[in-house]
Write a protein that holds these residues in place. Structure first.
Motif, PDB file in Angstrom:
ATOM      1  N   GLU B 384       0.854  -1.194   0.000  1.00  0.00           N
ATOM      2  CA  GLU B 384       0.000   0.000   0.000  1.00  0.00           C
ATOM      3  C   GLU B 384       0.889   1.242   0.000  1.00  0.00           C
ATOM      4  OE1 GLU B 384      -3.348  -2.204   2.755  1.00  0.00           O
ATOM      5  OE2 GLU B 384      -2.606  -0.219   3.345  1.00  0.00           O
ATOM      6  N   GLN B 385       0.383   2.304  -0.548  1.00  0.00           N
ATOM      7  CA  GLN B 385       1.131   3.568  -0.494  1.00  0.00           C
ATOM      8  C   GLN B 385       1.255   3.978   0.980  1.00  0.00           C
ATOM      9  OE1 GLN B 385       2.579   5.192  -3.015  1.00  0.00           O
ATOM     10  NE2 GLN B 385       1.795   3.815  -4.602  1.00  0.00           N
ATOM     11  N   PRO B 386       2.489   4.306   1.415  1.00  0.00           N
ATOM     12  CA  PRO B 386       2.637   4.734   2.814  1.00  0.00           C
ATOM     13  C   PRO B 386       1.983   6.091   3.023  1.00  0.00           C
ATOM     14  CG  PRO B 386       4.772   4.395   1.736  1.00  0.00           C
ATOM     15  CD  PRO B 386       3.748   4.348   0.678  1.00  0.00           C
ATOM     16  N   GLY B 387       1.678   6.444   4.237  1.00  0.00           N
ATOM     17  CA  GLY B 387       1.084   7.750   4.513  1.00  0.00           C
ATOM     18  C   GLY B 387       2.154   8.824   4.623  1.00  0.00           C
ATOM     19  N   ASN B 388       1.746   9.967   5.050  1.00  0.00           N
ATOM     20  CA  ASN B 388       2.647  11.097   5.341  1.00  0.00           C
ATOM     21  C   ASN B 388       3.405  11.597   4.114  1.00  0.00           C
ATOM     22  OD1 ASN B 388       1.793  10.991   7.938  1.00  0.00           O
ATOM     23  ND2 ASN B 388       3.618  10.006   8.747  1.00  0.00           N
ATOM     24  N   PRO B 394       7.340   0.320  -8.120  1.00  0.00           N
ATOM     25  CA  PRO B 394       5.950  -0.028  -8.358  1.00  0.00           C
ATOM     26  C   PRO B 394       5.261  -0.445  -7.071  1.00  0.00           C
ATOM     27  CG  PRO B 394       7.339  -1.876  -8.925  1.00  0.00           C
ATOM     28  CD  PRO B 394       8.261  -0.768  -8.492  1.00  0.00           C
ATOM     29  N   ALA B 395       3.966  -0.653  -7.119  1.00  0.00           N
ATOM     30  CA  ALA B 395       3.242  -1.071  -5.912  1.00  0.00           C
ATOM     31  C   ALA B 395       3.106  -2.567  -5.811  1.00  0.00           C
ATOM     32  CB  ALA B 395       1.868  -0.400  -5.876  1.00  0.00           C
ATOM     33  N   SER B 396       3.499  -3.301  -6.849  1.00  0.00           N
ATOM     34  CA  SER B 396       3.433  -4.755  -6.748  1.00  0.00           C
ATOM     35  C   SER B 396       4.524  -5.387  -7.592  1.00  0.00           C
ATOM     36  CB  SER B 396       2.060  -5.266  -7.181  1.00  0.00           C
ATOM     37  OG  SER B 396       1.853  -4.977  -8.535  1.00  0.00           O
ATOM     38  N   LEU B 397       4.859  -6.623  -7.231  1.00  0.00           N
ATOM     39  CA  LEU B 397       5.920  -7.362  -7.913  1.00  0.00           C
ATOM     40  C   LEU B 397       5.501  -8.820  -8.045  1.00  0.00           C
ATOM     41  CD1 LEU B 397       9.084  -6.247  -5.868  1.00  0.00           C
ATOM     42  CD2 LEU B 397       8.568  -5.554  -8.202  1.00  0.00           C
ATOM     43  N   THR B 398       5.953  -9.449  -9.122  1.00  0.00           N
ATOM     44  CA  THR B 398       5.863 -10.902  -9.216  1.00  0.00           C
ATOM     45  C   THR B 398       7.284 -11.400  -9.393  1.00  0.00           C
ATOM     46  OG1 THR B 398       3.729 -10.749 -10.304  1.00  0.00           O
ATOM     47  CG2 THR B 398       4.891 -12.838 -10.470  1.00  0.00           C
ATOM     48  N   THR B 406      12.812  -4.596  -6.922  1.00  0.00           N
ATOM     49  CA  THR B 406      13.070  -3.369  -6.175  1.00  0.00           C
ATOM     50  C   THR B 406      11.856  -2.473  -6.182  1.00  0.00           C
ATOM     51  OG1 THR B 406      15.350  -3.469  -6.907  1.00  0.00           O
ATOM     52  CG2 THR B 406      14.642  -1.403  -5.949  1.00  0.00           C
ATOM     53  N   ILE B 407      11.537  -1.939  -5.027  1.00  0.00           N
ATOM     54  CA  ILE B 407      10.482  -0.931  -4.906  1.00  0.00           C
ATOM     55  C   ILE B 407      11.181   0.351  -4.477  1.00  0.00           C
ATOM     56  CG2 ILE B 407       8.395  -0.269  -3.657  1.00  0.00           C
ATOM     57  CD1 ILE B 407       7.483  -2.822  -4.428  1.00  0.00           C
ATOM     58  N   THR B 408      10.923   1.451  -5.193  1.00  0.00           N
ATOM     59  CA  THR B 408      11.549   2.727  -4.843  1.00  0.00           C
ATOM     60  C   THR B 408      10.599   3.517  -3.955  1.00  0.00           C
ATOM     61  OG1 THR B 408      12.732   2.716  -6.924  1.00  0.00           O
ATOM     62  CG2 THR B 408      12.584   4.821  -5.772  1.00  0.00           C
ATOM     63  N   LEU B 421       4.979   1.214   5.739  1.00  0.00           N
ATOM     64  CA  LEU B 421       4.488   0.630   4.503  1.00  0.00           C
ATOM     65  C   LEU B 421       3.912  -0.733   4.860  1.00  0.00           C
ATOM     66  CD1 LEU B 421       6.737   0.436   1.342  1.00  0.00           C
ATOM     67  CD2 LEU B 421       5.582  -1.561   2.167  1.00  0.00           C
ATOM     68  N   THR B 422       2.685  -0.999   4.454  1.00  0.00           N
ATOM     69  CA  THR B 422       2.050  -2.295   4.715  1.00  0.00           C
ATOM     70  C   THR B 422       2.053  -3.097   3.429  1.00  0.00           C
ATOM     71  OG1 THR B 422       0.601  -1.163   6.273  1.00  0.00           O
ATOM     72  CG2 THR B 422      -0.014  -3.384   5.651  1.00  0.00           C
ATOM     73  N   TRP B 423       2.456  -4.376   3.543  1.00  0.00           N
ATOM     74  CA  TRP B 423       2.528  -5.187   2.329  1.00  0.00           C
ATOM     75  C   TRP B 423       1.818  -6.525   2.534  1.00  0.00           C
ATOM     76  CZ3 TRP B 423       4.909  -9.817   3.250  1.00  0.00           C
ATOM     77  CH2 TRP B 423       5.847  -9.870   4.305  1.00  0.00           C
ATOM     78  N   SER B 424       1.507  -7.182   1.425  1.00  0.00           N
ATOM     79  CA  SER B 424       0.955  -8.534   1.505  1.00  0.00           C
ATOM     80  C   SER B 424       1.601  -9.389   0.424  1.00  0.00           C
ATOM     81  CB  SER B 424      -0.563  -8.517   1.338  1.00  0.00           C
ATOM     82  OG  SER B 424      -0.891  -7.975   0.085  1.00  0.00           O
ATOM     83  N   SER B 425       1.598 -10.700   0.642  1.00  0.00           N
ATOM     84  CA  SER B 425       2.210 -11.622  -0.308  1.00  0.00           C
ATOM     85  C   SER B 425       1.491 -12.957  -0.265  1.00  0.00           C
ATOM     86  CB  SER B 425       3.695 -11.837   0.038  1.00  0.00           C
ATOM     87  OG  SER B 425       3.829 -12.829   1.047  1.00  0.00           O
TER      88      SER B 425
END
Lengths: 104, 484
Positions: B384-388, B394-398, B406-408, B421-425
């Motif tokens: 998810e896009q972080p706050g603040n 990118p917002a997702s990867l395979t 890499t996520i910038t 930053l909250t992520w799921s997999s």
């Protein structure tokens, strides 16, 4: 088992880079010179071994929560900026950071 | 047992070996039903050069379950376990700073404690109920696990610690780091000194033994332990840390260089392949067609079934996975402050996500977050896009097995607050997580304090001054250590 990674650092990190690009330094917090020398002699590692690093060791931000064995690993870039601080020895992670620093 | 899986956002169908249930989730076929042989042709065959995908007969899932441990992160460390052996379906042996213990791995309790000082290595023969331990600075001990009798051996060569020990059928094989490999009986009479100037790891099982010197892995015929005969040797890229051997295969850990597995049938050494694991490969334990690896950062599980070994799972340790013992699907991890017990499932593998839980940023500077898939199946990751005011792209990867992405992360301009930053997999044992995004202060991202310390460079004994400022223009790696 904080002394275990010393010979591995030689073969898994120091040996893989040129001395012009990477300087590896071991820092011992509290052991006297004789103990540190005897240890380096036993593992035959010819990399600098610095003494009385207790104050420097304590100056790093503490890992929050939990405990870890002694080791502390730090990578510093060519401009003196700290780029990696870890409380577990992960040779692959260290090499990744060094590669990134050297490519800049 | 039904194991629900998180659906990968990009796939419509359930992965092979599973079917959609009433809740819309993909569930694995239960182990006792006829799960079809899954053809994972949508899994890229990345690392092996064999014709068949080694994971072809594995189903998707998490193969490692933690059954429990004796201490949790957050509590002070009272033990420092560094080696472990599983004896049978109830008992194991652990070795550490505070001594050696007989451990009930089912109840996860210490059964007996043996007073062995600063113990570094242990091996045990479950048929004779005898354990051999190597200590730092204090020689070897033989422990009779039935009676509790501990016998000490003083007169070894004066190598400083780092010996490995192994025992089988009343014969002990000891690796002295600077004095080679010795065969002894359990009264510590020397049977034979194997001609080697340095030995770093050793294992004996029945009439065959293996040890590593500083260059190679050596296979010995020890049917007459007074006359060991070299049968084969294989060059290794680094010193061996630990060895295990089950009669047909041998595994050797090489620290930061990973693990190599050998076929030992026919009294030859044929490499079956090498494995990389996160951390530093320290302890290895063979268990049938599986291999456990303790590598400080993780306990990894590899599958050897189809020739080339492949990692099929990881489990985070509670502290640091220093070594592993294993038998019949149970692994006992010398997990520093905890004795941790793991169980593996047959025929399951999965994606294995690996990423940091904290990143630091400097003012107005992007940070790269690396996501690795250490597993044997493709990994789907989204964040998810972080706050603040932070943004990510990118917002997702395979990620294919073994791949990194890499996520910038871009901080808002100017003075930026902390964020997360909250992520799921679709990693079954790490379906979600949070990464703290912290402003650099005193850690990574800020200037390292200049220092000037006295030191020496072996073999030179003279002391001189070392200053960080002397190395400006080079990368510097500092490693702190203490003698223990």
């Amino acid at each position: 088992m904080c002394s275990l990674e010393v010979p591995d650092i030689q073969s898994s990190i120091a040996d893989l880079y040129s001395e012009d690009d990477l300087q590896v330094l071991f820092i011992n917090s509290k052991d006297p010179y004789e103990v540190a020398y005897e240890f380096m002699d036993s593992v035959e590692v010819s990399l600098p071994s610095l003494l009385e690093g207790e104050d420097l060791y304590m100056s790093y931000p503490r890992k929050s929560g939990g405990f870890a064995p002694y080791p502390l690993q730090v990578v510093i870039d060519r401009d003196g900026i700290t780029r990696y601080v870890a409380y577990q020895y992960d040779a692959q992670a260290v090499r990744d950071v060094i590669d990134e620093v050297l490519s800049e | 047992m039904w194991i629900p899986l998180l659906l990968a956002a990009c796939s419509q169908e359930c992965p092979p070996g599973s079917a959609r249930n009433a809740a819309g989730l993909c569930e694995l076929f239960p182990e006792d039903s006829a799960a079809p042989e899954t053809d994972t042709t949508d899994t890229a065959d990345t690392d092996t050069d064999t014709d068949t995908d080694p994971t072809e007969s594995l189903s998707l899932g998490d193969p490692i379950e933690e059954l429990g441990g004796t201490a949790s992160s957050g509590t002070p460390a009272t033990e420092e376990w560094v080696d472990a052996v599983v004896l049978d379906e109830q008992l194991g042996v652990l070795a550490g700073v505070g001594g050696t213990v007989l451990f009930d791995h089912v109840k996860r309790e210490v059964v007996a404690h043996y007073n062995t000082n600063r113990t570094y290595r242990v091996d045990a023969d479950p048929d004779d109920m005898v354990a051999i331990v190597g200590t730092i600075h204090d020689g070897l001990r033989r422990i009779n696990l039935s009676s509790g009798d501990v016998r000490r051996y003083y007169d070894g060569p004066s190598g400083v610690g780092h010996a490995d020990v192994s025992i089988s059928g009343g014969v002990v094989l000891v690796a002295w780091r600077s004095a080679g490999a010795w065969l002894m009986d359990t009264e510590f009479n020397t049977l034979a000194v194997i001609d080697a100037t340095a030995a770093t790891a050793a294992v004996i099982r029945g009439d065959r033994a293996l040890y590593t010197d500083e260059e190679a892995l050596i296979l010995l015929d020890v049917s007459d332990p007074t006359q060991p005969a070299e049968l084969a040797r294989a060059v290794l890229p680094a010193d061996g840390y630990d060895l295990d051997f089950d009669g047909t295969r041998a595994a050797v850990s090489l620290g930061g260089r990973g693990v190599v597995v050998f076929d030992v049938t026919g009294d030859t050494l044929t490499s079956l392949g090498a494995l990389e694991v996160p951390g530093t490969a320290q302890g290895v334990a063979l268990d049938g067609d599986y291999l456990w690896i303790g590598s400080w950062a993780v306990t990894a599980l590899a599958w050897l079934g189809d020739g080339a070994p492949v990692v099929v799972g990881h489990e985070d340790p509670r502290f640091s996975a220093m070594a592993v013992g294993a038998r019949d699907g149970i692994a006992l991890v010398a997990d520093w402050a905890s004795a941790t017990v793991l169980r593996r499932s047959d025929g399951l593998g999965g994606p294995e996500i690996h990423l940091k839980d904290q990143i630091t940023f400097q003012r107005d500077t992007d940070v790269n977050l690396t996501v690795d898939n250490y597993g044997a199946f493709p990994l789907s990751f989204s964040a998810e896009q972080p706050g603040n005011g932070f943004s990510i792209a990118p917002a997702s990867l395979t990620l294919e097995p073994g791949a990194s992405g890499t996520i910038t992360v871009t901080p808002p301009s100017g003075s930026a607050p902390n964020s997360q930053l909250t992520w799921s997999s679709d990693d079954p044992d790490e379906p979600s997580g949070r990464i703290r995004i912290m402003a650099a202060e005193g850690g990574a991202g800020s200037a390292h304090p200049d220092f000037e310390l006295v030191g020496f460079t072996w073999p030179d004994k003279t002391l001189q001054n070392f200053r960080l400022a002397d190395y400006k223009g080079k990368a510097v790696f500092l490693s702190y250590w203490a003698d223990y």
